[in-house]
Design an enzyme around this catalytic site. Structure first.
Site, PDB file in Angstrom:
ATOM      1  CD  GLU A  73      -2.840  -1.434   0.352  1.00  0.00           C
ATOM      2  OE1 GLU A  73      -2.762  -0.798  -0.717  1.00  0.00           O
ATOM      3  OE2 GLU A  73      -3.756  -2.234   0.593  1.00  0.00           O
ATOM      4  CG  HIS A  92      -4.255   0.408   5.704  1.00  0.00           C
ATOM      5  ND1 HIS A  92      -5.623   0.531   5.648  1.00  0.00           N
ATOM      6  CD2 HIS A  92      -3.958  -0.731   5.025  1.00  0.00           C
ATOM      7  CE1 HIS A  92      -6.132  -0.481   4.959  1.00  0.00           C
ATOM      8  NE2 HIS A  92      -5.139  -1.269   4.576  1.00  0.00           N
ATOM      9  CG  HIS A  94      -6.798  -4.912   7.365  1.00  0.00           C
ATOM     10  ND1 HIS A  94      -6.213  -5.963   6.673  1.00  0.00           N
ATOM     11  CD2 HIS A  94      -6.622  -3.814   6.590  1.00  0.00           C
ATOM     12  CE1 HIS A  94      -5.700  -5.510   5.531  1.00  0.00           C
ATOM     13  NE2 HIS A  94      -5.936  -4.213   5.462  1.00  0.00           N
ATOM     14  CE1 TYR A 113     -17.355  15.521  21.757  1.00  0.00           C
ATOM     15  CE2 TYR A 113     -19.192  14.368  22.773  1.00  0.00           C
ATOM     16  CZ  TYR A 113     -17.889  14.819  22.824  1.00  0.00           C
ATOM     17  OH  TYR A 113     -17.114  14.582  23.931  1.00  0.00           O
ATOM     18  CG  HIS A 155      -8.839  -2.607   2.187  1.00  0.00           C
ATOM     19  ND1 HIS A 155      -8.084  -2.376   1.061  1.00  0.00           N
ATOM     20  CD2 HIS A 155      -7.934  -2.883   3.160  1.00  0.00           C
ATOM     21  CE1 HIS A 155      -6.809  -2.511   1.332  1.00  0.00           C
ATOM     22  NE2 HIS A 155      -6.690  -2.822   2.614  1.00  0.00           N
ATOM     23  CE1 TYR A 208     -11.318  19.731  25.243  1.00  0.00           C
ATOM     24  CE2 TYR A 208     -11.351  17.778  23.834  1.00  0.00           C
ATOM     25  CZ  TYR A 208     -11.559  18.372  25.073  1.00  0.00           C
ATOM     26  OH  TYR A 208     -11.994  17.613  26.117  1.00  0.00           O
TER      27      TYR A 208
END
Length: 213
Positions: A73, A92, A94, A113, A155, A208
Protein backbone atom coordinates in the site's frame (compact mmCIF):
# COMPACT_ATOMS: atom_id res chain seq x y z
CA UNK A 1 12.96 16.56 24.78
CA UNK A 2 14.60 14.82 21.83
CA UNK A 3 12.28 13.68 19.04
CA UNK A 4 12.69 9.94 18.36
CA UNK A 5 14.18 8.92 15.03
CA UNK A 6 11.61 8.32 12.25
CA UNK A 7 12.39 4.60 12.27
CA UNK A 8 11.69 4.51 16.02
CA UNK A 9 8.41 6.36 15.56
CA UNK A 10 7.28 4.02 12.80
CA UNK A 11 8.18 0.90 14.78
CA UNK A 12 6.18 2.31 17.70
CA UNK A 13 3.19 2.92 15.40
CA UNK A 14 3.23 -0.63 14.04
CA UNK A 15 3.49 -2.15 17.51
CA UNK A 16 0.78 0.12 18.93
CA UNK A 17 -1.64 -0.86 16.16
CA UNK A 18 -1.23 -4.48 17.25
CA UNK A 19 -1.32 -3.70 20.98
CA UNK A 20 -4.55 -1.74 20.56
CA UNK A 21 -6.10 -4.59 18.59
CA UNK A 22 -6.41 -2.48 15.43
CA UNK A 23 -4.26 -4.89 13.40
CA UNK A 24 -3.38 -8.56 13.70
CA UNK A 25 -0.50 -10.50 12.23
CA UNK A 26 0.91 -8.73 9.20
CA UNK A 27 -2.29 -6.85 8.33
CA UNK A 28 -2.25 -3.07 7.87
CA UNK A 29 0.72 -0.74 7.58
CA UNK A 30 2.06 2.65 8.61
CA UNK A 31 4.09 5.44 7.06
CA UNK A 32 5.84 8.64 8.09
CA UNK A 33 7.10 11.67 6.16
CA UNK A 34 10.82 12.37 5.74
CA UNK A 35 12.46 15.48 4.34
CA UNK A 36 13.36 13.72 1.08
CA UNK A 37 10.78 10.92 0.85
CA UNK A 38 8.95 8.71 3.32
CA UNK A 39 9.29 5.59 5.44
CA UNK A 40 6.81 2.74 5.26
CA UNK A 41 6.51 -0.58 7.03
CA UNK A 42 7.63 -3.65 5.04
CA UNK A 43 5.42 -6.13 3.24
CA UNK A 44 4.08 -9.14 5.11
CA UNK A 45 6.00 -8.89 8.39
CA UNK A 46 4.09 -9.25 11.71
CA UNK A 47 4.61 -6.34 14.12
CA UNK A 48 6.39 -8.48 16.71
CA UNK A 49 9.06 -9.35 14.12
CA UNK A 50 9.75 -5.78 13.07
CA UNK A 51 12.80 -3.74 14.01
CA UNK A 52 13.85 -0.21 13.17
CA UNK A 53 15.98 -1.64 10.37
CA UNK A 54 12.89 -3.30 8.86
CA UNK A 55 11.42 0.05 7.82
CA UNK A 56 11.66 0.85 4.12
CA UNK A 57 12.83 4.22 2.83
CA UNK A 58 10.91 5.27 -0.28
CA UNK A 59 11.69 7.98 -2.79
CA UNK A 60 8.76 10.07 -4.02
CA UNK A 61 8.96 8.38 -7.42
CA UNK A 62 8.21 5.03 -5.78
CA UNK A 63 11.77 3.67 -5.73
CA UNK A 64 12.29 1.60 -2.55
CA UNK A 65 15.43 1.21 -0.51
CA UNK A 66 17.66 -1.44 -2.11
CA UNK A 67 17.03 -4.97 -0.90
CA UNK A 68 13.78 -4.14 0.90
CA UNK A 69 10.13 -4.75 -0.04
CA UNK A 70 7.70 -2.04 1.08
CA UNK A 71 4.08 -2.55 2.03
CA UNK A 72 1.92 -3.14 -1.03
CA UNK A 73 0.00 0.00 0.00
CA UNK A 74 2.98 2.35 -0.36
CA UNK A 75 1.15 4.27 -3.11
CA UNK A 76 -1.51 5.40 -0.63
CA UNK A 77 1.15 6.70 1.73
CA UNK A 78 3.02 8.52 -1.04
CA UNK A 79 -0.07 10.08 -2.58
CA UNK A 80 -1.59 11.21 0.71
CA UNK A 81 1.68 12.75 1.91
CA UNK A 82 2.12 14.57 -1.39
CA UNK A 83 -1.47 15.82 -1.42
CA UNK A 84 -1.64 16.78 2.27
CA UNK A 85 1.38 18.81 3.46
CA UNK A 86 -0.04 19.05 6.99
CA UNK A 87 0.00 15.24 7.35
CA UNK A 88 3.20 13.60 8.57
CA UNK A 89 1.98 10.14 9.65
CA UNK A 90 -0.50 7.60 8.26
CA UNK A 91 -1.79 4.34 9.68
CA UNK A 92 -3.87 1.75 7.82
CA UNK A 93 -5.87 -0.76 9.83
CA UNK A 94 -8.02 -3.82 9.30
CA UNK A 95 -9.71 -3.35 12.68
CA UNK A 96 -12.89 -5.30 13.40
CA UNK A 97 -15.62 -2.66 13.48
CA UNK A 98 -14.18 -0.17 11.00
CA UNK A 99 -13.77 -3.05 8.55
CA UNK A 100 -17.30 -4.30 9.30
CA UNK A 101 -18.81 -0.92 8.42
CA UNK A 102 -16.48 -0.63 5.42
CA UNK A 103 -17.77 -3.98 4.14
CA UNK A 104 -21.26 -2.48 4.18
CA UNK A 105 -19.95 0.37 2.03
CA UNK A 106 -21.40 2.90 4.47
CA UNK A 107 -20.33 6.37 5.46
CA UNK A 108 -20.55 6.88 9.22
CA UNK A 109 -22.99 9.76 9.88
CA UNK A 110 -22.80 12.26 12.79
CA UNK A 111 -24.61 10.08 15.33
CA UNK A 112 -22.05 11.24 17.94
CA UNK A 113 -20.19 14.54 18.21
CA UNK A 114 -16.79 12.75 18.18
CA UNK A 115 -17.26 12.19 14.44
CA UNK A 116 -15.84 15.73 14.23
CA UNK A 117 -12.47 14.36 15.41
CA UNK A 118 -11.84 13.25 11.82
CA UNK A 119 -12.35 16.82 10.58
CA UNK A 120 -15.91 16.85 9.26
CA UNK A 121 -19.47 15.69 9.82
CA UNK A 122 -19.00 12.13 8.59
CA UNK A 123 -16.46 9.38 8.12
CA UNK A 124 -16.60 8.68 4.41
CA UNK A 125 -16.24 5.23 2.87
CA UNK A 126 -14.13 5.17 -0.30
CA UNK A 127 -15.36 2.94 -3.16
CA UNK A 128 -13.77 -0.50 -3.42
CA UNK A 129 -10.53 -0.98 -5.33
CA UNK A 130 -8.04 -3.84 -5.35
CA UNK A 131 -5.45 -3.66 -2.56
CA UNK A 132 -1.95 -2.57 -3.48
CA UNK A 133 -3.04 -0.70 -6.60
CA UNK A 134 -2.99 2.88 -7.77
CA UNK A 135 -6.77 2.60 -8.09
CA UNK A 136 -7.06 2.15 -4.31
CA UNK A 137 -5.00 5.27 -3.66
CA UNK A 138 -7.07 7.19 -6.21
CA UNK A 139 -10.23 6.02 -4.45
CA UNK A 140 -9.00 7.01 -0.98
CA UNK A 141 -7.89 10.57 -1.72
CA UNK A 142 -11.36 12.05 -2.40
CA UNK A 143 -12.77 10.29 0.68
CA UNK A 144 -10.03 11.95 2.75
CA UNK A 145 -10.67 15.46 1.46
CA UNK A 146 -10.98 17.72 4.53
CA UNK A 147 -10.79 14.61 6.72
CA UNK A 148 -8.21 12.83 8.87
CA UNK A 149 -9.73 9.38 8.34
CA UNK A 150 -11.81 7.33 5.96
CA UNK A 151 -13.03 3.79 5.49
CA UNK A 152 -12.00 1.71 2.48
CA UNK A 153 -14.87 -0.40 1.15
CA UNK A 154 -14.46 -4.15 1.78
CA UNK A 155 -11.01 -3.44 3.21
CA UNK A 156 -10.41 -1.33 6.32
CA UNK A 157 -9.54 2.16 7.53
CA UNK A 158 -7.02 4.96 7.00
CA UNK A 159 -6.12 7.51 9.69
CA UNK A 160 -3.88 10.54 9.27
CA UNK A 161 -2.12 12.82 11.72
CA UNK A 162 0.31 15.67 12.10
CA UNK A 163 2.42 13.05 13.91
CA UNK A 164 2.30 9.37 14.83
CA UNK A 165 0.53 10.04 18.13
CA UNK A 166 -2.36 11.83 16.44
CA UNK A 167 -2.69 9.25 13.67
CA UNK A 168 -2.90 6.47 16.27
CA UNK A 169 -5.41 8.41 18.38
CA UNK A 170 -7.64 9.02 15.37
CA UNK A 171 -7.47 5.36 14.33
CA UNK A 172 -8.51 4.27 17.82
CA UNK A 173 -11.34 6.81 17.90
CA UNK A 174 -12.63 5.76 14.48
CA UNK A 175 -12.69 2.13 15.58
CA UNK A 176 -14.65 3.05 18.71
CA UNK A 177 -17.12 5.11 16.69
CA UNK A 178 -17.61 2.29 14.20
CA UNK A 179 -18.26 -0.13 17.05
CA UNK A 180 -20.87 2.22 18.52
CA UNK A 181 -22.45 2.73 15.09
CA UNK A 182 -22.58 -1.03 14.46
CA UNK A 183 -24.41 -1.57 17.75
CA UNK A 184 -26.86 1.22 16.94
CA UNK A 185 -27.59 -0.31 13.54
CA UNK A 186 -28.90 -3.40 15.31
CA UNK A 187 -31.78 -1.18 16.49
CA UNK A 188 -32.24 0.67 13.20
CA UNK A 189 -30.88 3.89 11.75
CA UNK A 190 -29.79 6.20 14.60
CA UNK A 191 -30.73 9.88 14.87
CA UNK A 192 -27.92 12.24 13.89
CA UNK A 193 -26.71 15.71 14.82
CA UNK A 194 -27.52 18.61 12.52
CA UNK A 195 -24.99 20.40 10.33
CA UNK A 196 -25.16 23.40 12.68
CA UNK A 197 -24.51 21.25 15.74
CA UNK A 198 -21.51 19.63 14.06
CA UNK A 199 -20.11 23.01 13.06
CA UNK A 200 -20.24 24.03 16.72
CA UNK A 201 -18.31 20.89 17.69
CA UNK A 202 -15.69 21.53 15.01
CA UNK A 203 -15.24 25.09 16.31
CA UNK A 204 -14.66 23.68 19.81
CA UNK A 205 -12.07 21.22 18.48
CA UNK A 206 -9.90 23.89 16.82
CA UNK A 207 -7.80 24.34 19.95
CA UNK A 208 -8.72 21.21 21.87
CA UNK A 209 -5.80 18.93 22.71
CA UNK A 210 -5.02 16.06 20.36
CA UNK A 211 -8.14 16.81 18.29
CA UNK A 212 -7.17 20.39 17.45
CA UNK A 213 -7.63 21.10 13.77
Amino acid sequence: MTTPAPTTQLLHAARELTRLGLNKGSSGNAGIRLADGFLVTPSGVPAEQLSENSMVYMQWDGTPEAGKKPSSEWRMHRDILQARPEVNAIVHCHSMFATTIACLGRDVPPFHYMIAAVGGDSIRCAPYALFGTQALSDSALPALQDRKACLLAHHGMLALGRDVAQALAIAAEVEDLCQQYWHLLQLGEPPVLSAEQMQQVQAQFKGYGQWRQ
